[in-house]
Design a protein around this motif. Structure first.
Motif, PDB file in Angstrom:
ATOM      1  N   LYS A  58       0.840  -1.195   0.000  1.00 13.17           N
ATOM      2  CA  LYS A  58       0.000   0.000   0.000  1.00 13.17           C
ATOM      3  C   LYS A  58       0.879   1.251   0.000  1.00 13.17           C
ATOM      4  CE  LYS A  58      -3.900  -2.071   2.493  1.00 13.17           C
ATOM      5  NZ  LYS A  58      -4.753  -1.986   3.710  1.00 13.17           N
ATOM      6  N   SER A  59       0.379   2.304  -0.601  1.00 11.31           N
ATOM      7  CA  SER A  59       1.112   3.569  -0.609  1.00 11.31           C
ATOM      8  C   SER A  59       1.259   4.087   0.819  1.00 11.31           C
ATOM      9  CB  SER A  59       0.372   4.607  -1.457  1.00 11.31           C
ATOM     10  OG  SER A  59       0.298   4.184  -2.802  1.00 11.31           O
ATOM     11  N   ALA A  67      10.356   4.126  -3.632  1.00  9.03           N
ATOM     12  CA  ALA A  67      10.530   4.509  -2.226  1.00  9.03           C
ATOM     13  C   ALA A  67       9.659   5.715  -1.897  1.00  9.03           C
ATOM     14  CB  ALA A  67      11.998   4.821  -1.947  1.00  9.03           C
ATOM     15  N   ALA A  68       9.607   6.679  -2.801  1.00  8.25           N
ATOM     16  CA  ALA A  68       8.799   7.882  -2.573  1.00  8.25           C
ATOM     17  C   ALA A  68       7.321   7.539  -2.427  1.00  8.25           C
ATOM     18  CB  ALA A  68       9.002   8.865  -3.723  1.00  8.25           C
ATOM     19  N   LYS A  69       6.859   6.561  -3.166  1.00 11.15           N
ATOM     20  CA  LYS A  69       5.448   6.169  -3.102  1.00 11.15           C
ATOM     21  C   LYS A  69       5.113   5.392  -1.818  1.00 11.15           C
ATOM     22  CE  LYS A  69       4.964   5.816  -8.142  1.00 11.15           C
ATOM     23  NZ  LYS A  69       4.759   4.892  -9.286  1.00 11.15           N
ATOM     24  N   PRO A  97       4.406   9.915   5.305  1.00  7.29           N
ATOM     25  CA  PRO A  97       4.872  11.298   5.487  1.00  7.29           C
ATOM     26  C   PRO A  97       5.865  11.360   6.647  1.00  7.29           C
ATOM     27  CG  PRO A  97       2.506  11.254   5.160  1.00  7.29           C
ATOM     28  CD  PRO A  97       2.933   9.821   5.297  1.00  7.29           C
ATOM     29  N   GLY A  98       7.016  11.949   6.401  1.00  6.56           N
ATOM     30  CA  GLY A  98       8.047  12.001   7.427  1.00  6.56           C
ATOM     31  C   GLY A  98       8.874  10.743   7.522  1.00  6.56           C
ATOM     32  N   GLY A  99       8.647   9.778   6.599  1.00  8.80           N
ATOM     33  CA  GLY A  99       9.406   8.534   6.605  1.00  8.80           C
ATOM     34  C   GLY A  99      10.843   8.758   6.161  1.00  8.80           C
ATOM     35  N   HIS A 157      11.696  13.454  -6.799  1.00  8.41           N
ATOM     36  CA  HIS A 157      10.591  12.708  -6.183  1.00  8.41           C
ATOM     37  C   HIS A 157      10.274  13.221  -4.774  1.00  8.41           C
ATOM     38  CE1 HIS A 157      10.105   9.710  -9.357  1.00  8.41           C
ATOM     39  NE2 HIS A 157      11.416   9.735  -9.495  1.00  8.41           N
ATOM     40  N   LYS A 158      10.710  14.439  -4.508  1.00 10.61           N
ATOM     41  CA  LYS A 158      10.407  15.131  -3.244  1.00 10.61           C
ATOM     42  C   LYS A 158      10.951  14.390  -2.021  1.00 10.61           C
ATOM     43  CE  LYS A 158       6.320  17.352  -5.205  1.00 10.61           C
ATOM     44  NZ  LYS A 158       4.863  17.617  -5.076  1.00 10.61           N
TER      45      LYS A 158
END
Length: 286
Positions: free
Chosen positions: A113-114, A158-160, A164-166, A187-188
């Motif tokens: 899952k995202s 990895a970005a997906k 948040p904050g990972g 990829h922010k």
């Protein structure tokens, strides 16, 4: 627990929590880069972690030994490596903490899952195109060259998958640093911490660790200490072999032959402390 080893497999002591790992010397065995990555990562006890391209499961097992994460998952595309990883996990009694999944990094967002992981690690293939000699053995070639996935695949997935904050931890070669930072920022994923690994204090950073040794050729007297690559060329001269240049065929690419000559290396390891029962760790010593 009974160790279920297949032909030619071996059991290696990881020197942490009594953990061991199953490896096949003829396939790709883990190296120092995986150990360095597990130490560089900053995982927490409540973290849910993913290791992409886990190979024989070395990073999840080391991470469990160091950080006791809530759950660790290893994703590996090669079923033979994934099978060894699963058996190593079971051997260490970690089946309730570590899950090994056979799958493609490029499809990781379909498998998981995202935004489902606090911490993601990856020790990806370093080489691109014609950089370096591609190993004819498929498992080693896939682990070292970008054959089944690219840096872009690793970073985008990895970005997906990060919450948040990972946190995303990667080990790679310095010659691709600009590309790595560009891909991360695209990829922010903002680079926060970087550590270069130097073979010597006055050398450029890389993943090659060199040392000095005394040497004896064909049971003769020991010659004085010298750099390993200089010893290599000296012995090549004795045998009328071509000198080592920028590119050289690695031993595992050569046809196996009965050795006719022997080189014995003797290392001195300076230490400020008295030490006994020391072990020397080698990457693919065969």
């Amino acid at each position: 627990m009974t160790t279920n080893l297949k032909p030619e497999e071996r059991l290696d002591d990881l020197q942490i929590k009594g953990f061991e790992i199953i490896q096949h010397p003829g396939k790709f065995c883990f190296g120092m880069d995986a150990v360095l990555l597990s130490g560089f990562a900053r995982a927490k006890e409540n973290d849910i972690c993913l290791d992409m391209g886990t190979g024989t499961g070395i990073i999840p097992i080391l991470m469990e030994g160091k950080y006791h994460c809530a759950q660790l998952t290893g994703l590996e595309i090669q079923e033979e490596s994934a099978d060894m990883a699963r058996r190593s996990v079971a051997l260490n009694g970690l089946s309730d903490k570590i899950q090994i999944i056979t799958g493609d990094i490029k499809e990781a967002d379909r498998i998981f899952k995202s935004a489902s992981f606090d911490c993601i690690t990856c020790n990806p293939p370093y080489m691109i195109g014609q950089h370096g000699i591609t190993n004819p053995d498929a498992p080693k070639a896939i682990a070292r060259h970008e054959i089944l996935c690219t840096l872009e695949d690793v970073v985008s997935q990895a970005a997906k998958l990060l919450k948040p904050g990972g946190r995303f931890y990667l080990v790679h070669r310095p010659f691709r640093l600009a590309e790595i930072i560009t891909s991360l920022t695209a990829h922010k994923l903002e680079p926060k911490r970087m550590q270069l690994v130097y073979p010597y204090v006055d050398k450029e950073p890389n993943m090659l660790l060199l040392d000095m040794a005394e040497y004896s050729f064909n049971d003769g007297e020991f010659y004085s200490e010298d750099e390993l690559l200089r010893i290599d060329n000296t012995v090549r001269g004795m045998l009328d072999l071509p000198m080592r240049r920028k590119e050289v065929c690695q031993p595992y690419l050569l046809k196996a032959e009965t050795p006719k000559d022997f080189l014995l290396l003797r290392f001195r390891i300076p230490s400020e402390y008295a030490a006994t029962n020391m072990c020397l760790a080698l990457e693919d010593p065969e």
